[in-house]
Motif scaffolding. Sequence first.
Motif, PDB file in Angstrom:
ATOM      1  N   MET A 111      -3.543  -8.774   0.040  1.00 40.29           N
ATOM      2  CA  MET A 111      -3.583  -7.899   1.184  1.00 40.29           C
ATOM      3  C   MET A 111      -2.303  -7.077   1.228  1.00 40.29           C
ATOM      4  O   MET A 111      -1.215  -7.598   1.100  1.00 40.29           O
ATOM      5  CB  MET A 111      -3.721  -8.752   2.447  1.00 40.29           C
ATOM      6  CG  MET A 111      -3.660  -7.960   3.702  1.00 40.29           C
ATOM      7  SD  MET A 111      -3.981  -8.960   5.147  1.00 40.29           S
ATOM      8  CE  MET A 111      -2.334  -9.133   5.773  1.00 40.29           C
ATOM      9  N   ALA A 112      -2.446  -5.794   1.428  1.00 32.31           N
ATOM     10  CA  ALA A 112      -1.284  -4.905   1.508  1.00 32.31           C
ATOM     11  C   ALA A 112      -0.671  -5.003   2.893  1.00 32.31           C
ATOM     12  O   ALA A 112      -1.368  -5.114   3.886  1.00 32.31           O
ATOM     13  CB  ALA A 112      -1.710  -3.468   1.225  1.00 32.31           C
ATOM     14  N   THR A 113       0.650  -4.981   2.955  1.00 33.60           N
ATOM     15  CA  THR A 113       1.319  -5.015   4.250  1.00 33.60           C
ATOM     16  C   THR A 113       1.637  -3.589   4.671  1.00 33.60           C
ATOM     17  O   THR A 113       1.894  -2.724   3.830  1.00 33.60           O
ATOM     18  CB  THR A 113       2.617  -5.842   4.175  1.00 33.60           C
ATOM     19  OG1 THR A 113       3.457  -5.283   3.178  1.00 33.60           O
ATOM     20  CG2 THR A 113       2.308  -7.286   3.861  1.00 33.60           C
ATOM     21  N   LYS A 130      -4.290   2.129  -2.888  1.00 33.64           N
ATOM     22  CA  LYS A 130      -4.949   0.835  -3.122  1.00 33.64           C
ATOM     23  C   LYS A 130      -3.925  -0.301  -3.077  1.00 33.64           C
ATOM     24  O   LYS A 130      -4.272  -1.432  -2.758  1.00 33.64           O
ATOM     25  CB  LYS A 130      -5.670   0.841  -4.463  1.00 33.64           C
ATOM     26  CG  LYS A 130      -6.722   1.929  -4.573  1.00 33.64           C
ATOM     27  CD  LYS A 130      -8.081   1.338  -4.681  1.00 33.64           C
ATOM     28  CE  LYS A 130      -9.106   2.418  -4.884  1.00 33.64           C
ATOM     29  NZ  LYS A 130     -10.032   2.514  -3.787  1.00 33.64           N
ATOM     30  N   SER A 147      -0.800  -0.097  -1.290  1.00 40.95           N
ATOM     31  CA  SER A 147      -0.307  -0.143   0.083  1.00 40.95           C
ATOM     32  C   SER A 147      -0.621   1.196   0.746  1.00 40.95           C
ATOM     33  O   SER A 147      -0.779   2.211   0.063  1.00 40.95           O
ATOM     34  CB  SER A 147       1.199  -0.413   0.107  1.00 40.95           C
ATOM     35  OG  SER A 147       1.892   0.651  -0.473  1.00 40.95           O
ATOM     36  N   MET A 187      -5.510   4.686   3.035  1.00 42.26           N
ATOM     37  CA  MET A 187      -5.434   3.269   2.703  1.00 42.26           C
ATOM     38  C   MET A 187      -6.706   2.818   2.005  1.00 42.26           C
ATOM     39  O   MET A 187      -7.728   3.502   2.062  1.00 42.26           O
ATOM     40  CB  MET A 187      -5.176   2.435   3.962  1.00 42.26           C
ATOM     41  CG  MET A 187      -6.277   2.489   4.969  1.00 42.26           C
ATOM     42  SD  MET A 187      -5.924   1.725   6.581  1.00 42.26           S
ATOM     43  CE  MET A 187      -4.901   0.381   6.222  1.00 42.26           C
ATOM     44  N   ASP A 188      -6.611   1.664   1.374  1.00 39.82           N
ATOM     45  CA  ASP A 188      -7.736   1.077   0.682  1.00 39.82           C
ATOM     46  C   ASP A 188      -8.863   0.790   1.680  1.00 39.82           C
ATOM     47  O   ASP A 188      -8.612   0.314   2.782  1.00 39.82           O
ATOM     48  CB  ASP A 188      -7.274  -0.219   0.002  1.00 39.82           C
ATOM     49  CG  ASP A 188      -8.386  -0.901  -0.757  1.00 39.82           C
ATOM     50  OD1 ASP A 188      -8.892  -0.291  -1.719  1.00 39.82           O
ATOM     51  OD2 ASP A 188      -8.741  -2.036  -0.386  1.00 39.82           O
ATOM     52  N   GLU A 222     -11.131  -1.505   1.724  1.00 40.19           N
ATOM     53  CA  GLU A 222     -11.248  -2.924   2.087  1.00 40.19           C
ATOM     54  C   GLU A 222     -10.215  -3.308   3.142  1.00 40.19           C
ATOM     55  O   GLU A 222     -10.511  -4.079   4.051  1.00 40.19           O
ATOM     56  CB  GLU A 222     -11.111  -3.806   0.848  1.00 40.19           C
ATOM     57  CG  GLU A 222     -12.293  -3.682  -0.093  1.00 40.19           C
ATOM     58  CD  GLU A 222     -12.124  -4.479  -1.383  1.00 40.19           C
ATOM     59  OE1 GLU A 222     -11.108  -5.180  -1.532  1.00 40.19           O
ATOM     60  OE2 GLU A 222     -13.021  -4.383  -2.226  1.00 40.19           O
ATOM     61  N   GLU A 223      -9.025  -2.775   3.023  1.00 37.19           N
ATOM     62  CA  GLU A 223      -7.976  -3.012   4.017  1.00 37.19           C
ATOM     63  C   GLU A 223      -8.390  -2.426   5.367  1.00 37.19           C
ATOM     64  O   GLU A 223      -8.224  -3.050   6.415  1.00 37.19           O
ATOM     65  CB  GLU A 223      -6.655  -2.391   3.554  1.00 37.19           C
ATOM     66  CG  GLU A 223      -5.495  -2.614   4.478  1.00 37.19           C
ATOM     67  CD  GLU A 223      -4.866  -3.990   4.355  1.00 37.19           C
ATOM     68  OE1 GLU A 223      -4.060  -4.339   5.220  1.00 37.19           O
ATOM     69  OE2 GLU A 223      -5.201  -4.724   3.407  1.00 37.19           O
ATOM     70  N   TYR A 224      -8.961  -1.227   5.337  1.00 31.38           N
ATOM     71  CA  TYR A 224      -9.420  -0.559   6.555  1.00 31.38           C
ATOM     72  C   TYR A 224     -10.523  -1.378   7.225  1.00 31.38           C
ATOM     73  O   TYR A 224     -10.489  -1.606   8.441  1.00 31.38           O
ATOM     74  CB  TYR A 224      -9.916   0.848   6.208  1.00 31.38           C
ATOM     75  CG  TYR A 224     -10.514   1.585   7.370  1.00 31.38           C
ATOM     76  CD1 TYR A 224      -9.702   2.106   8.377  1.00 31.38           C
ATOM     77  CD2 TYR A 224     -11.888   1.761   7.465  1.00 31.38           C
ATOM     78  CE1 TYR A 224     -10.258   2.787   9.445  1.00 31.38           C
ATOM     79  CE2 TYR A 224     -12.444   2.439   8.532  1.00 31.38           C
ATOM     80  CZ  TYR A 224     -11.632   2.950   9.516  1.00 31.38           C
ATOM     81  OH  TYR A 224     -12.178   3.615  10.578  1.00 31.38           O
TER      82      TYR A 224
END
Length: 97
Positions: free
Chosen positions: A1-3, A29, A31, A46-47, A49-51
């Motif tokens: 997971m990106a911070t 992808k 960060s 942002m990626d 999946e993160e969104y």
Amino acid sequence: MATLSVNRENMISSTEVVRNFSKVLDKSKESPVFIMRNNDIEGIMMDIEEYEMLLEKIEYLENKLEDAYIAKELKGRKEGFDLKDAVKEEEIMDLLD
């Protein structure tokens, strides 16, 4: 997971995004990328999946907040409730007819 951290490495001008879209998309992808225009952050890339994960967290927290509100309301109503004040079933049925 990106911070989510805002630092110079994550800040890119809107001109650079236009010129190097694929490269910036790849970087997003890893960060989130903050898109700058006139020295102000105007957007974020942002990626997906993160969104989606952020949306799920927001929905979860909204549900928890709603549940807490409902629980508090129910508790307050139960404390102030007296059975003699209840509406009888016959009265409800008469209103529905």
